[in-house]
Write a protein that holds these residues in place. Structure first.
Motif, PDB file in Angstrom:
ATOM      1  N   TYR A 197       0.802  -1.228   0.000  1.00 35.15           N
ATOM      2  CA  TYR A 197       0.000   0.000   0.000  1.00 35.15           C
ATOM      3  C   TYR A 197       0.831   1.274   0.000  1.00 35.15           C
ATOM      4  O   TYR A 197       0.291   2.365  -0.194  1.00 35.15           O
ATOM      5  N   GLY A 198       2.137   1.160   0.263  1.00 41.05           N
ATOM      6  CA  GLY A 198       2.960   2.358   0.276  1.00 41.05           C
ATOM      7  C   GLY A 198       2.559   3.333   1.356  1.00 41.05           C
ATOM      8  O   GLY A 198       2.686   4.556   1.168  1.00 41.05           O
ATOM      9  N   LEU A 199       2.082   2.834   2.490  1.00 40.75           N
ATOM     10  CA  LEU A 199       1.607   3.707   3.568  1.00 40.75           C
ATOM     11  C   LEU A 199       2.748   4.212   4.442  1.00 40.75           C
ATOM     12  O   LEU A 199       2.500   5.044   5.326  1.00 40.75           O
ATOM     13  N   MET A 200       3.944   3.710   4.242  1.00 44.09           N
ATOM     14  CA  MET A 200       5.086   4.196   5.026  1.00 44.09           C
ATOM     15  C   MET A 200       6.337   4.103   4.169  1.00 44.09           C
ATOM     16  O   MET A 200       6.435   3.243   3.285  1.00 44.09           O
ATOM     17  N   PRO A 201       7.332   4.956   4.397  1.00 44.81           N
ATOM     18  CA  PRO A 201       8.578   4.912   3.634  1.00 44.81           C
ATOM     19  C   PRO A 201       9.440   3.723   4.068  1.00 44.81           C
ATOM     20  O   PRO A 201       9.185   3.076   5.081  1.00 44.81           O
ATOM     21  N   GLN A 202      10.470   3.482   3.271  1.00 50.98           N
ATOM     22  CA  GLN A 202      11.362   2.369   3.581  1.00 50.98           C
ATOM     23  C   GLN A 202      12.002   2.521   4.962  1.00 50.98           C
ATOM     24  O   GLN A 202      12.100   1.566   5.723  1.00 50.98           O
ATOM     25  N   THR A 203      12.424   3.724   5.272  1.00 53.35           N
ATOM     26  CA  THR A 203      13.117   3.940   6.551  1.00 53.35           C
ATOM     27  C   THR A 203      12.222   3.579   7.720  1.00 53.35           C
ATOM     28  O   THR A 203      12.649   2.895   8.662  1.00 53.35           O
ATOM     29  N   LEU A 204      10.972   4.032   7.672  1.00 60.13           N
ATOM     30  CA  LEU A 204      10.054   3.729   8.770  1.00 60.13           C
ATOM     31  C   LEU A 204       9.783   2.228   8.854  1.00 60.13           C
ATOM     32  O   LEU A 204       9.742   1.651   9.955  1.00 60.13           O
ATOM     33  N   ALA A 205       9.569   1.597   7.710  1.00 58.16           N
ATOM     34  CA  ALA A 205       9.349   0.146   7.719  1.00 58.16           C
ATOM     35  C   ALA A 205      10.553  -0.580   8.305  1.00 58.16           C
ATOM     36  O   ALA A 205      10.411  -1.533   9.079  1.00 58.16           O
ATOM     37  N   PHE A 206      11.704  -0.099   7.950  1.00 62.28           N
ATOM     38  CA  PHE A 206      12.921  -0.712   8.474  1.00 62.28           C
ATOM     39  C   PHE A 206      13.024  -0.555   9.979  1.00 62.28           C
ATOM     40  O   PHE A 206      13.348  -1.497  10.708  1.00 62.28           O
ATOM     41  N   VAL A 207      12.738   0.648  10.464  1.00 64.17           N
ATOM     42  CA  VAL A 207      12.820   0.915  11.899  1.00 64.17           C
ATOM     43  C   VAL A 207      11.805   0.078  12.658  1.00 64.17           C
ATOM     44  O   VAL A 207      12.110  -0.484  13.722  1.00 64.17           O
ATOM     45  N   LEU A 208      10.598  -0.039  12.117  1.00 67.66           N
ATOM     46  CA  LEU A 208       9.572  -0.829  12.798  1.00 67.66           C
ATOM     47  C   LEU A 208       9.980  -2.300  12.876  1.00 67.66           C
ATOM     48  O   LEU A 208       9.779  -2.964  13.899  1.00 67.66           O
ATOM     49  N   MET A 209      10.516  -2.820  11.787  1.00 65.69           N
ATOM     50  CA  MET A 209      10.968  -4.213  11.821  1.00 65.69           C
ATOM     51  C   MET A 209      12.120  -4.397  12.803  1.00 65.69           C
ATOM     52  O   MET A 209      12.227  -5.434  13.479  1.00 65.69           O
ATOM     53  N   LEU A 210      12.991  -3.405  12.883  1.00 65.90           N
ATOM     54  CA  LEU A 210      14.075  -3.477  13.853  1.00 65.90           C
ATOM     55  C   LEU A 210      13.522  -3.508  15.272  1.00 65.90           C
ATOM     56  O   LEU A 210      13.990  -4.272  16.126  1.00 65.90           O
ATOM     57  N   LEU A 211      12.495  -2.695  15.533  1.00 63.00           N
ATOM     58  CA  LEU A 211      11.888  -2.679  16.865  1.00 63.00           C
ATOM     59  C   LEU A 211      11.210  -4.014  17.179  1.00 63.00           C
ATOM     60  O   LEU A 211      11.273  -4.505  18.310  1.00 63.00           O
ATOM     61  N   VAL A 212      10.548  -4.584  16.177  1.00 66.64           N
ATOM     62  CA  VAL A 212       9.914  -5.891  16.394  1.00 66.64           C
ATOM     63  C   VAL A 212      10.977  -6.948  16.688  1.00 66.64           C
ATOM     64  O   VAL A 212      10.781  -7.820  17.544  1.00 66.64           O
ATOM     65  N   THR A 213      12.102  -6.871  15.972  1.00 64.59           N
ATOM     66  CA  THR A 213      13.191  -7.806  16.231  1.00 64.59           C
ATOM     67  C   THR A 213      13.710  -7.666  17.651  1.00 64.59           C
ATOM     68  O   THR A 213      13.933  -8.660  18.364  1.00 64.59           O
ATOM     69  N   ILE A 214      13.892  -6.425  18.098  1.00 63.70           N
ATOM     70  CA  ILE A 214      14.359  -6.193  19.470  1.00 63.70           C
ATOM     71  C   ILE A 214      13.349  -6.741  20.474  1.00 63.70           C
ATOM     72  O   ILE A 214      13.711  -7.376  21.471  1.00 63.70           O
ATOM     73  N   ALA A 215      12.073  -6.504  20.187  1.00 63.78           N
ATOM     74  CA  ALA A 215      11.029  -7.014  21.084  1.00 63.78           C
ATOM     75  C   ALA A 215      11.036  -8.541  21.117  1.00 63.78           C
ATOM     76  O   ALA A 215      10.834  -9.159  22.164  1.00 63.78           O
ATOM     77  N   THR A 216      11.256  -9.152  19.974  1.00 58.33           N
ATOM     78  CA  THR A 216      11.300 -10.614  19.915  1.00 58.33           C
ATOM     79  C   THR A 216      12.463 -11.162  20.732  1.00 58.33           C
ATOM     80  O   THR A 216      12.315 -12.138  21.476  1.00 58.33           O
ATOM     81  N   VAL A 217      13.621 -10.535  20.574  1.00 57.25           N
ATOM     82  CA  VAL A 217      14.785 -10.966  21.348  1.00 57.25           C
ATOM     83  C   VAL A 217      14.518 -10.834  22.837  1.00 57.25           C
ATOM     84  O   VAL A 217      14.768 -11.757  23.628  1.00 57.25           O
TER      85      VAL A 217
END
Length: 796
Positions: free
Chosen positions: A203-223
């Motif tokens: 949907y292009g609702l967020m830029p690459q940088t934001l998507a990247f940051v969110l995935m990084l946060l999810v990874t940190i939360a998972t760890v």
């Protein structure tokens, strides 16, 4: 009789009381086990929920005493402690007062069923449930998208709310239902991964940088969740499940950078978890997915002209991530490397090296950097080993393995960077250093690693020997003063040093290589020493052939064929000289029975080779000299004849050395082999063969006709007579039998071959000569019959 019945009743009553008391102990053990399980399942139980420990069970009355003279076996069953009445409990601190099993106040709680049912009910069902839930959410989302029921923004928002809600429920249930909460939490994290990807990619609702940051946060939360819950399922579903996200986070524009960055983030999560927990299935899955994705991209999408930096960067990032994951846990846990650990570390290192080599070689002129890349790999492992040793992070075994891994890449760098003889020299030097360290410093791993290096060095030396030596510039093959000879001599010296260390230092750990090396090392040394000079002889004549070759008008080259014959004879003479020297050295210094027997076998084979091929080649040289073929172009000197007698000297030396060694060393120790009789057979056959060849040789030189008829027959008769004389003098029956066989064959030759072409005078001479010889033999048999037919004759 009444006394007997009374004693029997007493024993029966005591037995019943003991059985009752034993049943009480079984029930009490089950009760304590159930209470322990309840405490484990309740993380923070309230005061009301705590199990109450009530012991109102009174033990049965003491059994009646046994009379003084009654013998009762009171030995408790195997594995049980004898019962002491009134003894204080060592587990509770108070006296047990059990009642009967049916007494009031005693309740036996039924045990929960465990095993397969427990695993399915408490674990498997929840995992399947969360997976089905995620699939259901995906199907519902797809239906909503296909039917435009809600806007894209609302779809993403609903996905985030559902994931957050599931996350909240998981946290709420953690206190009482830890396993179930962990499954819900992992599902929530996986949903957040997918929703973030959908929001960006679809949907292009967020830029690459934001998507990247969110995935990084999810990874940190998972760890954090995986560590907090101490549950591997969270890491599996949350991290490894993320690999199922479509590979490119780049809007399908063909860029692989986002894909690799995304994978790198997931791998960092694996690194963080594995350093603390080292969950092997998680590591395996992440390891396999990462390298498969990278290899697939390299095979299908890699473009050498534009993707070099990208390929090298992420190749290094992935390798260091897994390398650090593996090493860090070992450094923290201080565990010894096992077979499984060694395989993982080697797999990661060689996958990185293989892909890196392919990437570098794909560039113009990239091959010249492969050696540097290989050395860089070795330097990394050496650096890690040195750091671990400096700060005493791990034990010596792990440090040695890391250093050995560095040595592997040093070994690989040698053929990558060097060529020809340098490969042999470097592998030989490396083998010497490792074996010396392994034996003298008691480092078994280094010694083990030196053995395959010895094999590689020897194979490389064989390859050097097989390299063609014929060159246009013959001066490059100057005998002795050339790289090939120097390499072989250094190889012999190095392996001699290895054998010296082997003989003077005991192995730290007994191994199968040790017994093999006992025979393999001296064998390799002798083979190399023998070929060092033999090959130089061949190289010299190859150089002479190249130097004297004549260019013909048709473009071809004419060479002196006699030089090939000389090369063959000189190499054969050298072989006999080498075996002679080896036999003498073994008799005086080495004193090895096995080497002695091997030397005798090789000497016999070499002698047979000379009697067949060698005498034939000498005959060709004689014919070439007598005919003076091509003498206007190539040299035809008397040395064509003289070399024959030089060869005979080498034959004599070989035979004499073998005789002395048998007589002085081997015959007494191995009487069952009958080495003296075997030597006699070889010696007299060789002498007969040489004498016959020499007669034909001089017949050809002097141009005597029928020398192969009249001359040979007379010679064979005389030789048979000599065998009879020696056989009688030395009381050797087999020599006399051999003489009779030879004389029989001579007579057959006389009647079926000689008389067909001989003149009358020649026939007269040969018949008279053989007849006289037969009479002499008969006379000897009659004169010395007391020696010949004596039953005590030594040789049968």
């Amino acid at each position: 009789m009444s006394d007997y019945n009374e004693r029997l009743n007493q024993l029966q009553a005591r037995l019943e009381k003991m059985v009752e008391y034993q049943n009480y102990f079984y029930r009490e053990i089950n009760l304590i086990r159930d209470q322990i399980n309840s405490l484990k399942q309740a993380a923070t139980p309230s005061a009301e929920a705590r199990p109450k420990f009530e012991h109102t069970y009174e033990p049965p009355n003491r059994p009646p005493p046994v009379e003084e003279n009654t013998v009762v076996n009171q030995t408790p069953p195997v594995g049980e402690r004898p019962i002491v009445w009134g003894e204080q409990s060592k587990t509770t601190g108070f006296d047990y007062k059990p009642k009967s099993a049916t007494a009031p106040g005693f309740q036996v709680q039924p045990r929960e069923r465990s095993g397969l049912e427990e695993f399915i009910g408490r674990n498997l069902i929840s995992i399947v449930g969360i997976i089905i839930t995620i699939i259901g959410v995906g199907i519902g989302t797809k239906y909503a998208i296909d039917n435009n029921l809600i806007s894209p923004a609302m779809r993403i928002l609903a996905g985030y709310l559902f994931g957050a809600g599931l996350f909240g429920i998981a946290v709420w249930l953690k206190e009482k239902y830890l396993n179930f909460s962990a499954v819900l939490l992992s599902g929530a994290l996986a949903i957040l991964y997918f929703i973030t990807y959908f929001a960006y990619a679809f949907y292009g609702l967020m830029p690459q940088t934001l998507a990247f940051v969110l995935m990084l946060l999810v990874t940190i939360a998972t760890v954090g969740a995986a560590l907090n819950y101490n549950r591997q399922i969270i890491a599996h579903i949350g991290l490894v499940g993320a690999y199922a996200v479509p590979f490119l986070l780049s809007g399908n524009n063909g860029s692989a950078a986002i894909l690799f960055a995304y994978i790198a983030i997931i791998n960092f999560g694996v690194l963080a978890v594995s350093i603390r927990k080292y969950w092997k299935p998680l590591f395996y899955t992440s390891f396999g997915f990462t390298w498969l994705i990278y290899a697939a991209w390299y095979l299908t999408g890699y473009r050498p002209a534009t993707d070099l930096s990208l390929a090298i960067t992420f190749l290094t990032v992935f390798f260091l991530t897994f390398y650090t994951t593996f090493i860090a846990y070992k450094l923290i846990a201080r565990e010894e490397f096992g077979a499984e650990n060694v395989f993982l570390l080697l797999a990661n290192s060689f996958v990185f090296y293989g892909l890196g080599t392919a990437v570098i070689a794909s560039q113009p002129g990239g091959n010249q950097y492969l050696g540097l890349f290989t050395i860089g790999n070795a330097a990394l492992h050496f650096a890690v080993a040195a750091t671990a040793k400096k700060y005493a992070l791990v034990d010596a075994g792990n440090i040695n393995f890391l250093a050995a891994l560095g040595l592997v890449f040093v070994t690989l760098a040698i053929p990558v960077e060097l060529r020809g003889h340098w490969i042999t020299l470097m592998w030989t030097a490396e083998a010497v250093i490792l074996f010396w360290l392994g034996r003298t410093k008691h480092l078994p791993l280094y010694e083990y690693f030196s053995y395959p290096l010895m094999g590689l060095a020897f194979l490389s030396l064989l390859k050097d020997w097989a390299t063609p030596v014929l060159m246009d510039n013959y001066s490059l093959n100057t005998p002795i003063l050339n790289a090939g000879f120097a390499t072989t001599i250094l190889f012999v010296a190095a392996f001699g040093f290895i054998y010296y260390v082997y003989k003077n230092h005991q192995a730290a750990v007994e191994n199968s290589f040790d017994s093999i090396a006992k025979y393999a090392l001296p064998t390799i040394i002798l083979i190399a020493l023998y070929n060092a000079f033999r090959i130089e002889i061949g190289n010299y004549f190859e150089s002479e052939i190249a130097r004297t070759a004549l260019a013909l008008s048709d473009g071809s080259r004419s060479t002196d064929n006699d030089l090939h014959f000389f090369s063959f004879i000189w190499q054969l003479d050298y072989s006999m000289f080498f075996l002679t020297a080896l036999s003498i050295a073994n008799a005086r210094k080495i004193k090895s029975d096995l080497l002695g027997l091997i030397t005798l076998g090789l000497s016999s084979a070499t002698l047979l080779f000379f009697l067949t091929g060698g005498l034939y080649v000498l005959g060709e040289l004689r014919s070439s000299y007598l005919s003076q073929a091509d003498s206007n172009v190539f040299s035809r000197t008397s040395f064509h004849l003289v070399i024959r007698y030089l060869s005979f000297l080498f034959v004599a030396g070989l035979i004499i050395a073998a005789y002395k060694y048998i007589a002085e060393s081997l015959d007494n120790r191995f009487p069952e082999l009958k080495l003296n009789a075997a030597f006699d057979f070889v010696f007299y056959v060789a002498l007969f063969w040489l004498a016959s060849s020499e007669l034909l040789n001089w017949g050809a030189i002097l141009q005597i006709s029928d020398s192969d008829k009249l001359g040979l027959s007379v010679l064979w008769g005389i030789y048979a007579l000599c065998l009879v004389i020696v056989g009688i003098a030395q009381r050797k029956k087999y020599l006399r039998i051999g003489a009779i066989v030879l004389f029989t064959f001579t007579l057959i030759k006389l009647f079926f071959y000689d008389i067909a072409t001989l003149s009358t005078i020649s026939k007269t001479i040969v018949f008279v000569s053989l007849g006289i010889l037969l009479l002499i033999i008969s006379f000897l048999y009659n004169k010395y019959k007391h020696l010949i037919f004596d039953e005590s004759e030594a040789s049968v």
